[in-house]
Design a protein around this motif. Sequence first.
Motif, PDB file in Angstrom:
ATOM      1  N   ASP A  82      44.979  31.493  76.340  1.00  0.00           N
ATOM      2  CA  ASP A  82      44.381  32.068  75.136  1.00  0.00           C
ATOM      3  C   ASP A  82      42.989  31.491  74.889  1.00  0.00           C
ATOM      4  O   ASP A  82      42.059  32.220  74.537  1.00  0.00           O
ATOM      5  N   ALA A  83      42.836  30.177  75.076  1.00  0.00           N
ATOM      6  CA  ALA A  83      41.530  29.546  74.870  1.00  0.00           C
ATOM      7  C   ALA A  83      40.514  30.051  75.894  1.00  0.00           C
ATOM      8  O   ALA A  83      39.349  30.305  75.552  1.00  0.00           O
ATOM      9  N   THR A  84      40.938  30.222  77.136  1.00  0.00           N
ATOM     10  CA  THR A  84      40.036  30.705  78.173  1.00  0.00           C
ATOM     11  C   THR A  84      39.601  32.139  77.901  1.00  0.00           C
ATOM     12  O   THR A  84      38.412  32.470  78.009  1.00  0.00           O
ATOM     13  N   VAL A  85      40.529  32.995  77.531  1.00  0.00           N
ATOM     14  CA  VAL A  85      40.196  34.385  77.223  1.00  0.00           C
ATOM     15  C   VAL A  85      39.286  34.454  76.012  1.00  0.00           C
ATOM     16  O   VAL A  85      38.333  35.238  75.979  1.00  0.00           O
ATOM     17  N   CYS A 116      25.764  33.940  74.651  1.00  0.00           N
ATOM     18  CA  CYS A 116      24.608  33.918  75.554  1.00  0.00           C
ATOM     19  C   CYS A 116      23.420  34.631  74.913  1.00  0.00           C
ATOM     20  O   CYS A 116      22.285  34.150  74.985  1.00  0.00           O
ATOM     21  N   THR A 117      23.676  35.755  74.277  1.00  0.00           N
ATOM     22  CA  THR A 117      22.608  36.486  73.584  1.00  0.00           C
ATOM     23  C   THR A 117      22.031  35.632  72.469  1.00  0.00           C
ATOM     24  O   THR A 117      20.810  35.531  72.313  1.00  0.00           O
ATOM     25  N   GLU A 118      22.900  35.006  71.692  1.00  0.00           N
ATOM     26  CA  GLU A 118      22.448  34.160  70.579  1.00  0.00           C
ATOM     27  C   GLU A 118      21.603  32.996  71.088  1.00  0.00           C
ATOM     28  O   GLU A 118      20.522  32.719  70.553  1.00  0.00           O
ATOM     29  N   TYR A 119      22.075  32.314  72.124  1.00  0.00           N
ATOM     30  CA  TYR A 119      21.332  31.170  72.653  1.00  0.00           C
ATOM     31  C   TYR A 119      20.018  31.606  73.295  1.00  0.00           C
ATOM     32  O   TYR A 119      19.017  30.897  73.206  1.00  0.00           O
ATOM     33  N   THR A 120      20.006  32.774  73.931  1.00  0.00           N
ATOM     34  CA  THR A 120      18.769  33.285  74.521  1.00  0.00           C
ATOM     35  C   THR A 120      17.746  33.585  73.431  1.00  0.00           C
ATOM     36  O   THR A 120      16.561  33.239  73.565  1.00  0.00           O
ATOM     37  N   GLN A 121      18.182  34.204  72.359  1.00  0.00           N
ATOM     38  CA  GLN A 121      17.266  34.498  71.250  1.00  0.00           C
ATOM     39  C   GLN A 121      16.732  33.210  70.630  1.00  0.00           C
ATOM     40  O   GLN A 121      15.538  33.115  70.319  1.00  0.00           O
ATOM     41  N   LYS A 122      17.584  32.217  70.456  1.00  0.00           N
ATOM     42  CA  LYS A 122      17.124  30.940  69.916  1.00  0.00           C
ATOM     43  C   LYS A 122      16.130  30.274  70.862  1.00  0.00           C
ATOM     44  O   LYS A 122      15.146  29.671  70.420  1.00  0.00           O
ATOM     45  N   ALA A 140      33.895  35.601  73.927  1.00  0.00           N
ATOM     46  CA  ALA A 140      32.765  35.216  73.076  1.00  0.00           C
ATOM     47  C   ALA A 140      31.509  34.911  73.887  1.00  0.00           C
ATOM     48  O   ALA A 140      30.421  34.824  73.314  1.00  0.00           O
ATOM     49  N   ALA A 141      31.629  34.770  75.197  1.00  0.00           N
ATOM     50  CA  ALA A 141      30.497  34.361  76.030  1.00  0.00           C
ATOM     51  C   ALA A 141      29.298  35.305  75.951  1.00  0.00           C
ATOM     52  O   ALA A 141      28.165  34.830  75.812  1.00  0.00           O
ATOM     53  N   PRO A 142      29.450  36.633  76.042  1.00  0.00           N
ATOM     54  CA  PRO A 142      28.255  37.490  75.987  1.00  0.00           C
ATOM     55  C   PRO A 142      27.475  37.358  74.682  1.00  0.00           C
ATOM     56  O   PRO A 142      26.245  37.257  74.696  1.00  0.00           O
ATOM     57  N   SER A 143      28.173  37.332  73.553  1.00  0.00           N
ATOM     58  CA  SER A 143      27.455  37.213  72.278  1.00  0.00           C
ATOM     59  C   SER A 143      26.827  35.834  72.133  1.00  0.00           C
ATOM     60  O   SER A 143      25.715  35.710  71.610  1.00  0.00           O
TER      61      SER A 143
END
Length: 110
Positions: free
Chosen positions: A78-81, A91-97, A86-89
């Motif tokens: 469950d934690a891995t899934v 990654c987008t958030e960290y890229t924007q920052k 959540a990884a794509p959002s």
Amino acid sequence: MVFFSRFFAKVGIIGSTMYVVSDQELLGNGERSSEILQKLSIAVPAAVDQTAKYFGVKLPELPKLNVSPDKMWNTGIDATVSFFSAAPSKCTEYTQKGWQYIKNVTNKTG
């Protein structure tokens, strides 16, 4: 020659492990796994004690677990899934920052 013997030994171990897992239906629900864990918690200490007595070794007592496996079943999955969903959002958030930080740094120096 050694490579092939190691390879076939590993394949044999993995294959037999998968057979036992499939045969005992360990990948099913937590109730079946809980039953098997109960059987193991009785059988393994007895076997370890018998082996320790045979070799004349004194082993410390194993700690007792107060966690029910059927309640903790698939928690890691469950934690891995959850992480991968959540990884794509993230990654987008960290890229924007990151871009915002680079813009701020280049505006201050420019």
